[in-house]
Design a protein around this motif. Sequence first.
Motif, PDB file in Angstrom:
ATOM      1  N   LEU A 177       0.713  -1.286  -0.182  1.00  7.92           N
ATOM      2  CA  LEU A 177      -0.220   0.093  -0.080  1.00  7.92           C
ATOM      3  C   LEU A 177       0.825   1.201  -0.030  1.00  7.92           C
ATOM      4  O   LEU A 177       0.538   2.203  -0.627  1.00  7.92           O
ATOM      5  N   PRO A 178       1.906   1.277   0.848  1.00 11.47           N
ATOM      6  CA  PRO A 178       2.649   2.579   0.814  1.00 11.47           C
ATOM      7  C   PRO A 178       3.557   2.883  -0.549  1.00 11.47           C
ATOM      8  O   PRO A 178       3.625   3.889  -1.213  1.00 11.47           O
ATOM      9  N   LEU A 179       3.938   1.745  -1.110  1.00 10.59           N
ATOM     10  CA  LEU A 179       4.691   1.746  -2.466  1.00 10.59           C
ATOM     11  C   LEU A 179       3.732   2.158  -3.532  1.00 10.59           C
ATOM     12  O   LEU A 179       4.135   3.012  -4.307  1.00 10.59           O
ATOM     13  N   LYS A 180       2.410   1.839  -3.565  1.00  7.28           N
ATOM     14  CA  LYS A 180       1.401   2.194  -4.462  1.00  7.28           C
ATOM     15  C   LYS A 180       1.074   3.709  -4.512  1.00  7.28           C
ATOM     16  O   LYS A 180       1.093   4.131  -5.346  1.00  7.28           O
ATOM     17  N   ALA A 181       1.083   3.882  -3.145  1.00 10.18           N
ATOM     18  CA  ALA A 181       0.700   5.330  -2.833  1.00 10.18           C
ATOM     19  C   ALA A 181       1.879   6.317  -3.376  1.00 10.18           C
ATOM     20  O   ALA A 181       1.685   7.387  -3.837  1.00 10.18           O
ATOM     21  N   GLY A 182       3.242   5.912  -2.973  1.00  8.14           N
ATOM     22  CA  GLY A 182       4.252   6.602  -3.346  1.00  8.14           C
ATOM     23  C   GLY A 182       4.237   6.484  -4.886  1.00  8.14           C
ATOM     24  O   GLY A 182       4.996   7.639  -5.573  1.00  8.14           O
ATOM     25  N   ALA A 183       3.997   5.464  -5.490  1.00  9.08           N
ATOM     26  CA  ALA A 183       3.852   5.404  -7.188  1.00  9.08           C
ATOM     27  C   ALA A 183       3.148   6.440  -7.715  1.00  9.08           C
ATOM     28  O   ALA A 183       3.235   6.989  -8.653  1.00  9.08           O
ATOM     29  N   ILE A 184       2.070   6.475  -7.112  1.00 11.32           N
ATOM     30  CA  ILE A 184       0.786   7.568  -7.435  1.00 11.32           C
ATOM     31  C   ILE A 184       1.406   8.927  -7.419  1.00 11.32           C
ATOM     32  O   ILE A 184       1.082   9.773  -8.205  1.00 11.32           O
ATOM     33  N   ALA A 185       1.911   9.088  -6.033  1.00 14.35           N
ATOM     34  CA  ALA A 185       2.494  10.604  -6.033  1.00 14.35           C
ATOM     35  C   ALA A 185       3.614  10.998  -6.959  1.00 14.35           C
ATOM     36  O   ALA A 185       3.540  12.146  -7.479  1.00 14.35           O
ATOM     37  N   PHE A 186       4.400   9.860  -7.061  1.00 11.96           N
ATOM     38  CA  PHE A 186       5.585  10.176  -8.300  1.00 11.96           C
ATOM     39  C   PHE A 186       5.115  10.521  -9.515  1.00 11.96           C
ATOM     40  O   PHE A 186       5.560  11.533 -10.171  1.00 11.96           O
ATOM     41  N   THR A 187       4.128   9.744  -9.954  1.00 16.92           N
ATOM     42  CA  THR A 187       3.320   9.776 -11.289  1.00 16.92           C
ATOM     43  C   THR A 187       2.752  11.265 -11.175  1.00 16.92           C
ATOM     44  O   THR A 187       2.845  12.003 -12.185  1.00 16.92           O
ATOM     45  N   LEU A 218       3.548  14.041  -9.321  1.00 16.04           N
ATOM     46  CA  LEU A 218       4.484  15.158  -9.351  1.00 16.04           C
ATOM     47  C   LEU A 218       5.291  15.190 -10.842  1.00 16.04           C
ATOM     48  O   LEU A 218       5.617  16.328 -11.378  1.00 16.04           O
ATOM     49  N   TRP A 219       5.606  13.829 -11.408  1.00 15.15           N
ATOM     50  CA  TRP A 219       6.459  14.069 -12.542  1.00 15.15           C
ATOM     51  C   TRP A 219       5.728  14.659 -13.650  1.00 15.15           C
ATOM     52  O   TRP A 219       6.178  15.410 -14.701  1.00 15.15           O
ATOM     53  N   THR A 220       4.369  14.262 -13.678  1.00  8.71           N
ATOM     54  CA  THR A 220       3.588  14.710 -14.767  1.00  8.71           C
ATOM     55  C   THR A 220       3.167  16.298 -14.635  1.00  8.71           C
ATOM     56  O   THR A 220       3.515  17.009 -15.762  1.00  8.71           O
ATOM     57  N   GLY A 247       3.712  10.038 -18.295  1.00  6.79           N
ATOM     58  CA  GLY A 247       3.423  10.055 -16.860  1.00  6.79           C
ATOM     59  C   GLY A 247       2.960   8.823 -16.058  1.00  6.79           C
ATOM     60  O   GLY A 247       3.503   8.108 -15.289  1.00  6.79           O
ATOM     61  N   ALA A 248       1.990   8.157 -16.724  1.00  3.77           N
ATOM     62  CA  ALA A 248       1.432   6.739 -16.142  1.00  3.77           C
ATOM     63  C   ALA A 248       2.337   5.735 -16.629  1.00  3.77           C
ATOM     64  O   ALA A 248       2.732   4.846 -15.456  1.00  3.77           O
ATOM     65  N   ALA A 249       3.052   5.777 -17.666  1.00  2.75           N
ATOM     66  CA  ALA A 249       4.283   4.776 -17.760  1.00  2.75           C
ATOM     67  C   ALA A 249       5.414   4.894 -17.015  1.00  2.75           C
ATOM     68  O   ALA A 249       5.984   3.843 -16.389  1.00  2.75           O
ATOM     69  N   ILE A 250       5.776   6.099 -16.753  1.00  2.41           N
ATOM     70  CA  ILE A 250       7.009   6.428 -15.735  1.00  2.41           C
ATOM     71  C   ILE A 250       6.522   6.083 -14.537  1.00  2.41           C
ATOM     72  O   ILE A 250       7.304   5.268 -13.528  1.00  2.41           O
TER      73      ILE A 250
END
Length: 73
Positions: free
Chosen positions: A6-16, A18-20, A42-45
């Motif tokens: 769950l924290p890893l998935k939340a981090g991936a969403i936040a990263f996506t 912010l990057w986008t 952004g989704a792919a990254i």
Amino acid sequence: MSRPLLPLKAGAIAFTLLWTAWMMWWSGPFSSVYLTILTLCGAAIGYLWYRAMRWQFERMGMLPRKDDSSRAS
């Protein structure tokens, strides 16, 4: 959704997000085609970042390996 991820998935969403947002801000003029391309990139990254971090955390022993859960059953 398993709890250790769950924290890893939340981090991936936040990263996506912010990057986008950063790429949209950095790019300058906006057009609908350009925004669509940046959103897809952004989704792919974000997905690639999630897979890389999951692999790294499994290697470091911070997450259970996929093989471990199948052996317990």
